[in-house]
Enzyme design. Sequence first.
Site, PDB file in Angstrom:
ATOM      1  N   GLY A  62       0.826  -1.200   0.000  1.00  0.00           N
ATOM      2  CA  GLY A  62       0.000   0.000   0.000  1.00  0.00           C
ATOM      3  C   GLY A  62       0.860   1.250   0.000  1.00  0.00           C
ATOM      4  O   GLY A  62       1.951   1.292  -0.584  1.00  0.00           O
ATOM      5  N   SER A  63       0.403   2.280   0.706  1.00  0.00           N
ATOM      6  CA  SER A  63       1.057   3.598   0.641  1.00  0.00           C
ATOM      7  C   SER A  63       2.444   3.627   1.258  1.00  0.00           C
ATOM      8  O   SER A  63       3.192   4.592   1.050  1.00  0.00           O
ATOM      9  CB  SER A  63       0.172   4.642   1.321  1.00  0.00           C
ATOM     10  OG  SER A  63      -1.049   4.777   0.626  1.00  0.00           O
TER      11      SER A  63
END
Length: 704
Positions: free
Chosen positions: A438-439
Site C-alpha cells: 500500500g502507501s
Amino acid sequence: MGNGTERKTRKKRRKAAVIVLGICGAAAVSAGVFLRTFPGFYEKPEELLVHYMECIEQKDYKGMYAMLSDESRTAYTEEAFILRNQNIYEGIETSEVSTEVLEIKKHKSQVTVSYQQTIKGVAGEFFFENEAAFVKEKGYALRWDDHVIFPGLEKEDKVQVSVQEAARGEIQDRNGVVLAGQGLSTSVGLVPGKMREDTAGDLEKMAGLLGTSADAIQTRLDAKWVREDTFVPIATLPKISELDTLTCEPEEETQQNQALQDALLEIPGVMLSDVETRIYPLNKSASHLTGYVQKVTAEDLEKHEGEGYGTNSVIGRSGIESLYEKELKGRDGYEIEIIDQDGNKKETLAFSAKEDGKNIQLTIDAELQQSLYEEFREEKSCSVAMNPYTGEVLALVSTPSFDSNDFIRGFSEARWSELNEDKSTPLVNRYRQTLVPGSSFKPITAAIGLAAGAIDPNEDYGSEGTSWQKDKSWGDYFVTTLHACEPATLENALICSDNIYFAKAALRIGAQPLQEALDKLGFGREIPFEIPMGISQYSNSKEIDSEVMLADSGYGQGQILVNPLHLAVLYTAFVNDGSVVKPYLQYRETPEAEYWIPGAFTPEIAEQVKKGMEKVINTPEGTGYAAHRENVVLAGKTGTAEIKASKEDSGGTELGWFGVFTADPNEKKPLLLLNMTEDVKDRGGSGCVVEHVNHMLEQYFSEQ
C-alpha cells in the site's frame, strides 16, 4: 594403540553414558562335524586376512565366519561369532577399516601374519598392531579367537563406549542475554514400585492432567529396561522457581503449572525431577526468530549420517537453531575401552575429547524484541527493527506466536490441534512473507520518479478530489484516495498519502523504466540476509502489463508484494545518501555498514524524499503525526493496503503499515521500525498501527 583425528559419526548418545558392547565372548560349543561352503580358496594367508577385514566394513559377518578354520568353527557357533563381532564393530560405529601386512612367519602347523590395522569409528580414527594365525585346510583358514578383534581382548572381556555429551551453544542477544540455552525443566515420571496394584484409575487421571492417553503411559512403563525402582519419564513441564511463587501476584501460567504439579503429586508413584533441557527464556516473544530443537528422527539420522548425531541427539528445526545447527551442536566426546569380567578397565582403545557447541550472538536487542511482541501480541502482525546506519537488525517479531519451549516439553494432542487450527495462524512467520505494501511503498515510487526525471517535485498535478481515472479507456475503474491534497505536489502527496498523485507519477515513469528500477532495488531476488526471506515482486507474470496495473503499482497496490525486511532496508537509502544498507543478524564488536545497493539514488534525491517523510510525522496534516515527538526528529510513512479477491470486491480486508526512522544521523539511539498489521479495516486503517508504534517509541526513547 594410537589415537587419530575425530570423525563425525552417528551414535546413540547419553550424557556421561556408558554403552557395553559384546557382553560375553563367543560361546564355546562341543566338537562336531561342520559342513560349509567356503567363498574362495586362498593360496596366501595375507590375502585371506585382507578379505576378512574388508568384510567388517560390509557387515558380512557370515562371510567372515566362513573363513574360519574347522577348529575355530568347532569352538564358536556361527550365531555367537556373528553376535560378538556385530556388537563390537557396529557398537563403535566402524565406518572404515584398513589393513597393512607387516610380516609373515611360517611354522610347521600354521602361518602367522603380523599387521597394522586402522579403524574409523565413533571416537575417530585409531590404529594398532596385531597378528592372526592361519592353518592350511583346502585353502588357508583363519584360526580365530577374540584377540583378532583387538589384541588383548579375551572371551569374557567387554568393549565399552563412554560418551561425554557436548553442550549445545547458546543463542544470545547483542548484550549477552540468552535467547536459547541450557536450563532446567521438571520431568514428570512414575516409579513402578511405588504405584498402587490397580493402576488403571491413576493412569487415566495422569493422562487427563497431561493431555495424553493411559495407553501411551502404559507403553512407557512396559519398556524392557524398566525395573521396580526405575524413574520412568512421562512428560516435561516448566520449572517453577521459588521466586515465581513468592511474588505478590504470580503469573497465571505459573499458578496453573503449580496446580498441575500439585495434582500430579497426589497420584501414587508420581515423582518430579529436575532435568537439563534446552530453554527459550523469551518464550513467545522470540520463538519465530530462535526456532526450536527436537529429538532426531530416523530420517534425520539417515540424512546426517556421519555427522555425530545419535538417537538421543537434538537438531535445530527452524529459525536460528536450524540456520546455525553446525556451529551450535558441538561434538560429543567418546572413549572406547576394554573392560575385564570384574569391571576393571584393561585398556583404552580410542579417545576423542568433546567439543561444546559455539555460542551465536545476534544483533537482536532482547528488550526491544519483547516490547514489540507485548505491544502487538493480540494482533496478526510483524515488526522489523534495525539500525538504519549500520544494518544491524535489532528485532524480528511475528504475532501471534507459539512458545518454542513447548516443542521441547512436548505437546498434548489438544494443544497441537489448537495451534494448527487457530485462525490467527500463530505458526506462520509473517516477517518472512511478501505482502501488499500500500502507501508505505510511495517513498520508493517518489525516489524512482525523481531519479528518472519523471517527477518534478514542485509541479502541481492538479486536485482531482478523491476519485480519478486517466480516461474512458479505464471503463468503470477509478483510483480512489482518502486524502486529496492541494496543491498536488510531491511533498503534499507524501504528507496526505494521495493515491491519485502516485498513480499519475507511475504513469509518467512508465512500466518498463519502473520495472528496471525495481529490479535494481532487489525485486525478484533474495535479500542478502542470514534468514531467507520472501522475494519481493511487482507482477505475478514479471511484467506490468496494463495502464491500470501501472497506476496501482505507484501507490503500492496492483500486484506489488514486498517483504517487510526488504522494505525496511530500502528506507535506509534515505539516511545513507541514497545507498541501501546490507542487513545482518550476527553480532559484530565494531559494526560497520556494508551496502547492498550502493548509490541506489543520489544524495539529493534521498534527502528530498526524507524531508517529505519527516513532514508525514511532524506536520499536523501528516498521516503519521500521532507518532510525532519533541525530543527526536522522526521521518516515516504510513500505508493501508486493500486485500481484495477482485476490483469489484467490497468485502476485502486491509493491511496497515507504518515505517518510521530517526532522521538525524547524530541520534544517540538510531532506529528504523517498520510494522505490518492485518485486519485494520474499520479500526482506523494504518492509524491503529501508528498508535501501537507510538507506544513503542515512547518506551524506546524514554531514557533520553
